[in-house]
Design an enzyme around this catalytic site. Sequence first.
Site, PDB file in Angstrom:
ATOM      1  N   TYR A 433     -35.442  32.075 111.615  1.00 21.13           N
ATOM      2  CA  TYR A 433     -36.070  32.344 110.400  1.00 21.13           C
ATOM      3  C   TYR A 433     -35.582  33.600 109.722  1.00 21.13           C
ATOM      4  CZ  TYR A 433     -39.983  35.308 112.652  1.00 21.13           C
ATOM      5  OH  TYR A 433     -40.541  35.979 113.422  1.00 21.13           O
ATOM      6  N   GLU A 434     -35.872  33.896 108.460  1.00 19.67           N
ATOM      7  CA  GLU A 434     -34.990  35.096 107.685  1.00 19.67           C
ATOM      8  C   GLU A 434     -33.540  34.721 107.610  1.00 19.67           C
ATOM      9  OE1 GLU A 434     -35.767  37.180 105.343  1.00 19.67           O
ATOM     10  OE2 GLU A 434     -37.562  36.939 106.292  1.00 19.67           O
ATOM     11  N   GLY A 435     -33.314  33.486 107.418  1.00 32.21           N
ATOM     12  CA  GLY A 435     -31.863  33.244 107.370  1.00 32.21           C
ATOM     13  C   GLY A 435     -31.392  33.030 108.994  1.00 32.21           C
TER      14      GLY A 435
END
Length: 581
Positions: A433-435
């Site tokens: 997550y978060e890229g």
Amino acid sequence: MSDYTAPLDDIAFLLRHVFPFTATMAELPAFAEIDADLAVSVLDEAGKLCSEVIAPTNRTGDEEGCVLENGLVRTPTGMAEAYATFQQAGWASLSGDPEYGGQGLPRTVQVLFDEMVSAANLSFGLFPGLTRGAAEAVTEHASDALKSIYLPKLISGEWTGVMAMTEAGAGSDLGRLVTRAEPQADGSVLLQGSKIFISSGDHDFGGNIVHLVLARLPDAALGTRGISLFLAPKYLVGADGSLGAANGISVGAIEHKMGIHGQPTCVINYDGARGWLVGEAGRGLNAMFTMMNAERLFVGIQGLGIADIATQRATAYARERIQGRDAKGPTAIIAHPDVRKMLLTGQSFVAAGRALAAWTSMQMDIAAQHPDAEVRKQAADLVALLTPVIKAGFTDLGFETAVLAQQVFGGHGYIREWGMEQFVRDARIAQLYEGTNGIQALDLVTRKIQPNEGATAKSFFDTIKAEIVQARAIDTLRADAEAIANALSRLDDLTQLAVSKTGDTAETGALATDYLRVFLLVSLGWTLLRTARVALDHPDQRERRLALLAFFSQRTLPQVEGFALAIRAGAQSITAEAALA
Ligand SMILES: Cc1cc2nc3c(=O)[nH]c(=O)nc-3n(C[C@H](O)[C@H](O)[C@H](O)COP(=O)(O)OP(=O)(O)OC[C@H]3O[C@@H](n4cnc5c(N)ncnc54)[C@H](O)[C@@H]3O)c2cc1C
């Protein structure tokens, strides 16, 4: 009982001696009164909170998970109480802006605290982590009217924050998102659409939930340029700050996940939810980047926290577990070289990573508060450079370390009651997550290296070179300094290679993740070298710091050569049509 020991000795040594905190803060008017003793004493208290209040919720959270009942999320036993203790004692507002009720402590203290919270319970840490990121985006981009209503509550942690970007058709490529925002006569919008994978999407902590939602205004351009950012609360807020009617935001489902079961990751539906523009129309991604950058560092720190607790547990286990024998008789497994190697891999990463995190967060404080604009810019550029390295590098090593720590437990590592498989499952999300980490590597190469032809990287390398020069002059450190100098020279060459591939998406895409790993390894080598040099004057630290450095430079750093060879081989074997069945 908690089995998490907050790393206070290490933190105190870092802040007092390795990267002197008092001297750094003395140059920043907002923090001039805050010295290392104060920071250490705050973190001492924070460590107790993490061990005694937060860590005990970790296992229950994993076992029970979150439940959706009558449209509302119920978090696992003890989570809401732990959050209330955390929030009421003021921990949510530690580094918050004093203008809105925050305590205004430096980012450096916050980041070291974040590591402990993440180690104690990764799922729990996401609530305050996202809330802080939301507060930062509101501070930087929202109108004064929105700030005065929402910031005090977000900063105090009474209300929590949510980052609503991802949709079924829009993950890494947010330009594909379709949630709509219909303008209303009073200047607000009505949001229509559905988001998936939304962390902290709903909970039972009380207060309000403040959603920062990416959506498109009518006639917006296609792709990322047509995206705007809106603030939409779960409950509408009266002029006096009181909570009013529900605002057309509902939980469609809780995602069933591999790990972080204590964290409610939700499908969220916006059915005519009232929202207000944050920042300029069409510049929503830019405004959201304030939150994303804060979260990326935070997620990197999650990797470090998990690595620490997993390695702590594995080290304690290895001292107790008797298997095999030496000349004197039965022996604990910590005597076996293979087990020692696994533990040292974890311990050297944690020590080096924490030092790199402390240095980077000091750069964040400088970037925010230094009186000289040029100094602020240099520090901000370094933070931007290191953000993807820390996000992807620390979470990859965080996961690898958790797996090694599980391995130290043998078959017991696979059995739930020992807790090690939870670390492996929980650590895994931080790579995604978060890229994703693949996207982080592209960010490093295409946004932080290629556009300025490696200029910011060079200035970071100069800092490393200065340390090598000092260490080379010391007999005890010369061999390690040479190893790090060689690895740095490889990194320098690879940086030029990456710059030479500007515009070549195949070559750039093929080298990015390996390049990020080399960058990480050299950066970790640097902090271990510096820590060991400083430790020469501290008998209580000296031998261990030298040993960690020796292990890392002899047994981990040589990986740089393998990655360099792979990068130099180029993209052809990856991009060849015939290669993939
Ligand atoms: C538990 C959990 C919590 C989350 N929390 C939030 C949240 O709070 N808010 C929110 O908005 N989102 C959240 N997310 C979403 C998360 O950020 C996305 O899942 C992630 O960004 C990847 O998007 P995706 O899943 O659609 O994968 P995709 O974009 O489909 O990617 C699939 C694969 O392709 C690769 N890839 C994609 N595009 C490229 C490219 N251009 N170049 C190279 N490789 C590429 C990726 O690296 C990945 O390996 C969460 C996700 C999970 C699982």
